[in-house]
Scaffold this active site. Sequence first.
Site, PDB file in Angstrom:
ATOM      1  N   ASN A 598       0.833  -1.204   0.000  1.00  0.00           N
ATOM      2  CA  ASN A 598       0.000   0.000   0.000  1.00  0.00           C
ATOM      3  C   ASN A 598       0.867   1.251   0.000  1.00  0.00           C
ATOM      4  OD1 ASN A 598       0.916   0.397   2.646  1.00  0.00           O
ATOM      5  ND2 ASN A 598      -0.860  -0.590   3.543  1.00  0.00           N
ATOM      6  N   CYS A 655      -8.158  -2.941  -5.843  1.00  0.00           N
ATOM      7  CA  CYS A 655      -7.360  -3.006  -4.612  1.00  0.00           C
ATOM      8  C   CYS A 655      -8.316  -2.753  -3.457  1.00  0.00           C
ATOM      9  CB  CYS A 655      -6.190  -2.028  -4.656  1.00  0.00           C
ATOM     10  SG  CYS A 655      -6.644  -0.317  -5.005  1.00  0.00           S
ATOM     11  N   SER A 656      -7.960  -1.893  -2.530  1.00  0.00           N
ATOM     12  CA  SER A 656      -8.865  -1.610  -1.414  1.00  0.00           C
ATOM     13  C   SER A 656      -9.958  -0.644  -1.829  1.00  0.00           C
ATOM     14  CB  SER A 656      -8.072  -1.067  -0.223  1.00  0.00           C
ATOM     15  OG  SER A 656      -7.182  -2.047   0.280  1.00  0.00           O
ATOM     16  N   ASP A 657      -9.551   0.602  -2.145  1.00  0.00           N
ATOM     17  CA  ASP A 657     -10.528   1.602  -2.566  1.00  0.00           C
ATOM     18  C   ASP A 657     -10.553   1.797  -4.070  1.00  0.00           C
ATOM     19  OD1 ASP A 657     -11.438   2.184   0.006  1.00  0.00           O
ATOM     20  OD2 ASP A 657      -9.760   3.535   0.384  1.00  0.00           O
ATOM     21  N   GLY A 658      -9.626   1.174  -4.780  1.00  0.00           N
ATOM     22  CA  GLY A 658      -9.653   1.235  -6.233  1.00  0.00           C
ATOM     23  C   GLY A 658      -9.137   2.517  -6.821  1.00  0.00           C
ATOM     24  N   TRP A 659      -8.339   3.295  -6.066  1.00  0.00           N
ATOM     25  CA  TRP A 659      -7.858   4.552  -6.637  1.00  0.00           C
ATOM     26  C   TRP A 659      -6.341   4.737  -6.488  1.00  0.00           C
ATOM     27  CZ3 TRP A 659     -11.590   7.413  -2.874  1.00  0.00           C
ATOM     28  CH2 TRP A 659     -11.119   7.341  -1.556  1.00  0.00           C
ATOM     29  N   ASP A 660      -5.602   3.751  -5.990  1.00  0.00           N
ATOM     30  CA  ASP A 660      -4.141   3.852  -5.905  1.00  0.00           C
ATOM     31  C   ASP A 660      -3.466   2.778  -6.762  1.00  0.00           C
ATOM     32  OD1 ASP A 660      -3.940   6.084  -4.264  1.00  0.00           O
ATOM     33  OD2 ASP A 660      -4.165   4.917  -2.440  1.00  0.00           O
ATOM     34  N   ARG A 661      -3.458   1.554  -6.273  1.00  0.00           N
ATOM     35  CA  ARG A 661      -2.828   0.470  -7.023  1.00  0.00           C
ATOM     36  C   ARG A 661      -3.633   0.097  -8.266  1.00  0.00           C
ATOM     37  NH1 ARG A 661      -2.146  -2.863  -1.510  1.00  0.00           N
ATOM     38  NH2 ARG A 661      -3.979  -1.554  -1.087  1.00  0.00           N
ATOM     39  N   ARG A 701      -2.837  12.479  -1.835  1.00  0.00           N
ATOM     40  CA  ARG A 701      -1.548  11.806  -1.915  1.00  0.00           C
ATOM     41  C   ARG A 701      -0.377  12.783  -2.021  1.00  0.00           C
ATOM     42  NH1 ARG A 701      -4.029   8.677   0.235  1.00  0.00           N
ATOM     43  NH2 ARG A 701      -4.848   6.698  -0.532  1.00  0.00           N
TER      44      ARG A 701
END
Length: 818
Positions: A598, A655-661, A701
Site C-alpha cells: 500500500n 485493490c482496497s478503494d480502487g484509486w491507488d494500485r 496523496r
Amino acid sequence: MAARPWMDDGASQHCLLCHQAFSFTNRRHHCRSCARLVCGACSSRSMRLESIQRPSSSIRNVGTQLAKTTLATAASMLTTTTNESERVCDDCWARLGRGRSATPPPPSHHADDDVAYDAELMDVAADGIRNIALEVRAPDGRVLSDGNSFSMTLPSSTRVAGAYVIVTARDKSKSSAVRDDVVGRGRVFLEEGQRHIQLLRDGGVKGTVLVKATRSSAKKPLQVATIPPQTSKHMWPVALSELYPPGTTVHDACFEHINGTIVPASEQALDAFADVDRGCLIVTSHRFLHVAHTLDVISVPHASILNVEVVQRDDALVLVLTTRSYKSITFSSRSATNRDWSWCRSEWQWRVGEDRFYARPEAVVTADHDDNDDEDEDTELLSRLGLNDLDDRALRRNRLKRFIEPQKERAPSQSGADVDLGAEFARQGVATDARWRFTQANSSYDLCATYPPLLIVPAALSDARLKEGSRWRSKRRVPVLTWYDRASGAALIRASQPKSGITGAHVDDAALLHVRAAAARSRGAVAARLDDPTAFDDEEGFANSSPYKSTTAPILRICDCRSIVAAKANQLAGRGHETTSKLGGSRAATLEFLDLENFHVIRNAKKRLSEASTLEDYYRALHESRWPVYVQALISAAKVVADHLDRGDPCFVHCSDGWDRTPQVCALAQIIVDPYFRTIKGFAVLIEKDFCAFGHPFAMRSGSKGEGEAGPVFDQFLECVQSLRRGAPASFEFTESLLALLKEHVYSRFFGNFLRDSDAERCGDDAVSVWRVVESDPGRFSSPVYDSSASRRLPVLSKPSADVELELLRARIRALEK
C-alpha cells in the site's frame, strides 16, 4: 572600551529586531555588544568581542550573591574582560564583520568592469518625526554612510551582492539610552536618476526618502547577471517575467509557454537575497528560485514543500526545504539573518494557505457567452458525443479547454484538462459491441462521488441494479469498463473491494455477475442464464456462440492488487475479496493476488531513498528501502494483467478503494498492450482517464490534506513508465522530458490536472491544463527514435529491478557531479 548601558528586562515586551513578543517559550536575551533585548532566534550566533565590559546594571542577579562573595569578587563581576565567544544579535554579527569568519576570497575580476555610484538622500519624511538620522549599509552589514550622501563601488564579480543598499531612519529625538529608535528601513537599488523609497516597519509604511544616484564610472555593455539590471527599475514586488524577460536562460527555466502565454502567468518576485550559495535566492509568490552566478536555476514551488526549517551551520544560517517527494534542499548564507529566513518561512506558510498557484489572470478568464451561435455549436458537439444531459458542465469544460483563445471557438482536444471519455471509448470500439452500454447514472455524482459522469457497464445491467450493487462496494466504486480490445473483445474492468465480510452472505454482486456474462463474448448465449450463476460451469456454449474464433472459453480473471494477508485483514473489517464459487467456479473465474504494497510502505521507501546524502548511503538506501523491488513488482503485476488481455480473457482489477494500485496496474497494462497509449496524445488520455477521471486522490496523496495520507503513488507509476521506456525506447513517442514535467508539476499546483481528488471536485476549477504545454511544443517531448511500426505488444523485462537500481545509481551520480 566604555561600559554600555544594559537594557532592563522590562524595557521592552518584544524583540527589538523581529518584534516577536517575549513569552515563556520565546525567552529574552541581551546582546553582549549593543546590550539590546532580543529573542533567541535573533541572537543565535556568538563571536569574540574585544575588551567587553558588562554594564553596571547587569548586577541584577549579583545582589543575591553578595552574601556569598567578597566585595572584590562582586566588583569583578561588574567589569569583566573576556576573550571567549559571546552572544550577539544578528545586527551586531553583520556590523562587526560576521564573526570574523574565514570568508572565501571573491573570484578575480578586472577593476575596469567595476561600477561606482554617488548617491544623495533628500526629502526625508516620517510620521510626526522631525529630527531624523539616516544610516546606509551594504547588504553584508558594512556601514557606508551616517549622513545624507554616500558612494559605493560594485565589483563586477560581486555585483549582485551590492546591487542595493539598506537605508535605516532613526529618531534622534529619543534618548540615547533607548535602543528602539528605528523609524523604518528601505531598500535602494542603485541606478541613475531619482525616486522615492518607502521606510517600512511592522508591515506598515512609516515614511519616505528621495534618493538621487549618479553613476561615476564609465558605462560598459552589461553582462548577463544573476539579477538583471531591470531589477532596480521596479519597486518590490515585481513580475518575475519582467526581471527575466523572454529569451533569457532563467526565463526559459522558470516558465512553461502555451501559445504566447506563460505559466504561471501572474508570478510576482517578492524579495531577493544575495550571497546565497554563490548566487541569489528570489522568493516569489509561487516558489523559491535560486539563480547561481553560472545561471543554473533551482526552482522549488511553494506547494511542493512539506516543511521549512532554519538551522545554523558553522557561521552560516541555512534555510532547509523538505519537499513532498522527501528531498532536502538547502540554501546557506553568511549575510542573511534569522529575520530574513523567518520571513521566507512565514511567506511560504501564507502562500500555501492561500493556494492560488494555479490561478490565471482575470483578463484571461473566459466569461460566459450568451451568443446563440456559440450555444448551438456546443449543443451540436455534445449531441455527437452523446452527452446532452451534461450541457452545463460540459460547456464549462469546453470553455476551460479554450482558455488560451477565449473568443475563438474550437473543438476540445483529446488531451484536455478532462479526458473526452466518449471519444476515447469510441476509439477503442466498445460502442459497437452490444454487450456493453454507456450510462449516465452518475451524471450528478450520486452513484459514486469519485467516478466520472460517463460510465460503461454491461448492457444487461440496469441503472437501478447498478445503484443497488454500489452499496456493496467500498466507496461505492462499482465495476466499470476502462479499456476494450476491438480485435478479441477482451475488456479491462476496474472497481474497489467488495464488502463481503467474513461470510459474504449478503453481498449483491450483480454488477460483477453481469461483467462475467458480458465476458462470454456473446450476450445472447448467456442472457437466459443470468438468474443461475451455476450455469456458467458449462463454457462450451459460450465458446461456440462467440463471434471470435477461440479454442478456449473466456475466463474472468480477477486480479486483487493486495496480498492475501491484507485482503483477509480487510475481510475482518467487513470488506474483503471476491468468491469465485459465486461466479461459476474456477472454469468461469479465477482469483489471484498481485502482492502489491500500500501507499504507506511506498511512502516510507521513497522517504528512505530521498534521505540519503552521500553516494554510499544512497547505494545502501536502495537495498534498505526496497524501492527498486516495489517498482519491479508493479511492472510484473501489470504484465500479468496484460497477459490475460492478450489471451482474450477479461480482467477485473481492484485493490482496497480502487484509486491507488488499481489505476497504476490498469494504466501500465494498457501501455503494454495498446500502442496508442505509448504516443504523446495517448499517454495524456491514459493519465486523464485512469487517474484523473476515475478519482485518484492527487490532493490527498500530495500531502495537501495531511501528511498521514500522503504517498508517491503517481511518482511510482511514472518510474515504472520510465523503466518500460528504457527497455524499448523505439516503442514510445515521448521522451523522459514529459515524465519529468509531470513529476515536477504533480506537486507544484501550477496546473489544474493534479489539484483535486475527483472529477466532481474539478467542476468549478478554471485552471490551466498541463497538456496545453505539450501541445504548444510537441517537439520538446518527441523521441527521435520512435518507430510507429513497432510491435503492438510492448516487450517487458522479467526482472527489471537490477536495471532500475542501476539507472537510479547513474542518476544519483550525475546529480552529485553537477
